[in-house]
Design an enzyme around this catalytic site. Structure first.
Site, PDB file in Angstrom:
ATOM      1  N   HIS A  81       0.849  -1.191   0.000  1.00  0.00           N
ATOM      2  CA  HIS A  81       0.000   0.000   0.000  1.00  0.00           C
ATOM      3  C   HIS A  81       0.880   1.234   0.000  1.00  0.00           C
ATOM      4  CE1 HIS A  81      -3.388   2.626   0.820  1.00  0.00           C
ATOM      5  NE2 HIS A  81      -2.588   3.267   1.637  1.00  0.00           N
ATOM      6  N   ASP A 160     -15.310   2.964   7.985  1.00  0.00           N
ATOM      7  CA  ASP A 160     -14.251   3.895   7.585  1.00  0.00           C
ATOM      8  C   ASP A 160     -14.738   4.809   6.469  1.00  0.00           C
ATOM      9  OD1 ASP A 160     -11.527   4.986   7.243  1.00  0.00           O
ATOM     10  OD2 ASP A 160     -11.751   4.021   5.299  1.00  0.00           O
ATOM     11  N   ARG A 167     -14.517  13.124   8.168  1.00  0.00           N
ATOM     12  CA  ARG A 167     -13.238  13.760   8.519  1.00  0.00           C
ATOM     13  C   ARG A 167     -12.807  14.737   7.438  1.00  0.00           C
ATOM     14  NH1 ARG A 167      -9.744   8.963   8.554  1.00  0.00           N
ATOM     15  NH2 ARG A 167      -8.054  10.432   8.849  1.00  0.00           N
ATOM     16  N   SER A 182      -7.722   4.052   9.540  1.00  0.00           N
ATOM     17  CA  SER A 182      -8.499   4.101   8.306  1.00  0.00           C
ATOM     18  C   SER A 182      -7.839   3.234   7.226  1.00  0.00           C
ATOM     19  CB  SER A 182      -8.595   5.566   7.858  1.00  0.00           C
ATOM     20  OG  SER A 182      -9.015   5.677   6.528  1.00  0.00           O
ATOM     21  N   LYS A 186      -8.843  -1.186   5.954  1.00  0.00           N
ATOM     22  CA  LYS A 186      -9.088  -1.691   4.589  1.00  0.00           C
ATOM     23  C   LYS A 186      -8.037  -2.730   4.208  1.00  0.00           C
ATOM     24  CE  LYS A 186      -9.311   2.700   3.675  1.00  0.00           C
ATOM     25  NZ  LYS A 186      -9.522   4.103   3.363  1.00  0.00           N
TER      26      LYS A 186
HETATM   27  N1  URA Z   1      -6.287   7.481   3.141  1.00  0.00           N
HETATM   28  C1  URA Z   1      -7.204   6.757   3.823  1.00  0.00           C
HETATM   29  O1  URA Z   1      -7.686   5.744   3.337  1.00  0.00           O
HETATM   30  N2  URA Z   1      -7.578   7.200   5.034  1.00  0.00           N
HETATM   31  C2  URA Z   1      -7.082   8.306   5.608  1.00  0.00           C
HETATM   32  O2  URA Z   1      -7.453   8.638   6.732  1.00  0.00           O
HETATM   33  C3  URA Z   1      -6.143   9.044   4.892  1.00  0.00           C
HETATM   34  C4  URA Z   1      -5.748   8.604   3.651  1.00  0.00           C
END
Ligand code: URA
Length: 433
Positions: A81, A160, A167, A182, A186
């Site tokens: 990632h 999320d 957010r 967050s 995932k």
């Molecule tokens: N990318 C995400 O998936 N979440 C965040 O909080 C910031 C960047």
């Protein structure tokens, strides 16, 4: 339990229990806790932080709010990632190297938003490529080819999704535990046993300083380990675009060149992509990192990674003849940008260059936009180069000629010309293992 008590507790800097975090996430996902209380909570986290245990717990509750993928039927599952940047096409190079090295890369990727691109959009610029596979197709392809990349399922960490959108509009994105939970909710839901993170810092990255990028990388590594995953992270520079071609089709073209053995002068893409694949191999097979990196290098140099890339693209319906014959679609309009002055290009506002690519149509300003897959920028200078007045600096591409003026202005505003040369700053600052 009452949400106001949780907000008050966090506002005073106290730690929340697992039950309290579960109450918040379950209640918010079901719509029983209103946005105004969730925003107050996120703001309290921004100011008071979270312990590692709270962050791991928040991650788990968000991960469990939706589907989780069970990859245990596949051997050596590994994922990567990147926190995103400009010209960051590492997945297109790293995934086939890792698969050619015997890993199972069962990857869910996002679409681009703002100045950062997304792997799914890049892959969709290959005619015929399908990013929506059925579960059976996905598993069968990873088993057979070693790699499949699909878009995120709608029900991946829905808590999320809702919280991130909130957010975004309440200025509570920039909290390390909130970002770490967050992203990791995932990644954990996507199921791989080994996860390598590329956490970027600099003018084109989400985290602007190396210190913040390192804190985020360490937080994500701890969360992943707390959930039993093998974790490593690289902290890498996004002070300049990572590659000289920015935009969806243009980045596929760049990936193909690298897989065929090229290395764009002065840009970090090949180095970072190989190091990430090396970390994946080393985590999964228990090799030391140098040996992992050497294997990754050999897989790329031998052409095995390129053959794996073609096999992967073909398996997902992509027309490999356009790749092999260099016939990827091209934008109908282009403009060459000439340097307004002489000097050394020792720094760029990399986010600004990404925004110029967006103005050409390459990105999304809102989630609903449809990017122009052929739009983008090809840079003709390398980081730290000396350029002369009137020298071509870039070619801008778009399907809409009306977009060229604004993009050119934004692009030239993003460059800084210095009177003297500078020492290149490090590309890979640190590895966290
Ligand atoms: N990318 C995400 O998936 N979440 C965040 O909080 C910031 C960047």
């Amino acid at each position: 339990m009452r949400m106001i008590d949780l907000i008050r507790k966090k506002k005073r800097g106290l730690s929340l229990t697992e039950e309290e975090i579960a109450y918040f996430i379950d209640g918010y996902t079901r719509g029983e806790i209103p946005d105004y209380q969730a925003s107050a909570f996120c703001m309290a986290v921004c100011f008071c932080g979270m312990t590692d245990e709270e962050c791991a717990c928040l991650t788990e509750k968000m991960m469990r709010s939706g589907d989780t993928v069970d990859l245990s039927s596949l051997a050596h599952t590994a994922d990567k990632h990147s926190t995103g940047g400009v010209g960051d096409l590492t997945s297109l190079v790293t995934a086939p190297i890792a698969a050619a090295g015997g890993l199972s890369v069962a990857k869910m990727s996002g679409r681009g938003l703002g100045h950062t691109g997304g792997t799914v959009d890049k892959l969709e610029s290959i005619p015929g490529f399908r990013t929506a596979l059925t579960e059976e197709e996905f598993f069968a392809q990873v088993g057979r080819v070693g790699v499949a990349v699909v878009g995120q399922t709608a029900n991946l960490a829905p808590a999320d999704k809702k919280l991130y959108a909130l957010r975004d509009v309440t200025d509570t994105v920039e909290s390390i535990p909130l970002i770490a939970s967050s992203i990791m909710s995932k990644k954990l839901a996507a199921g791989a046993e080994s996860i390598v993170l590329d956490v970027k810092f600099g003018s084109g990255a989400f985290m602007k300083t190396p210190e913040d990028a390192e804190k985020l990388a360490s937080a994500m590594v701890s969360v992943g380990r707390a959930h039993g995953r093998k974790m490593a992270a690289l902290v890498t520079s996004m002070e300049f675009p990572l590659a000289p071609q920015i935009g969806n089709t243009l980045e596929v073209e760049e990936a193909v060149r690298i897989l065929r053995g090229e290395d764009p002068r002065g840009y970090g893409i090949r180095t970072v992509a190989v190091r990430l694949a090396g970390e994946m191999l080393s985590l999964s097979f228990g090799l030391d990192p140098e040996e992992g990196a050497a294997r990754a290098e050999e897989l790329l140099r031998s052409g095995k990674a390129y053959q794996k890339f073609l096999e992967w693209i073909r398996a997902q319906g992509g027309d490999v003849s356009v790749i092999e014959e260099d016939r990827l679609p091209k934008a109908p309009y282009s403009r060459t940008v000439l340097s307004p002055r002489a000097g050394w290009i020792n720094r760029t506002d990399t986010e600004g260059i990404g925004m110029a690519a967006c103005l050409l149509g390459a990105g999304r300003m809102t989630k609903e936009d449809n990017p122009d897959l052929t739009a983008g920028i090809v840079l003709s200078f390398a980081p730290y180069d000396r350029v002369e007045k009137g020298q071509p600096l870039a070619a801008l591409y778009s399907s809409d000629p009306a977009r060229l003026d604004d993009a050119e202005a934004r692009f030239t505003d993003s460059l800084t010309f210095s009177e003297s040369p500078a020492e290149p700053s490090p590309l890979i600052l640190k590895a966290i293992r």
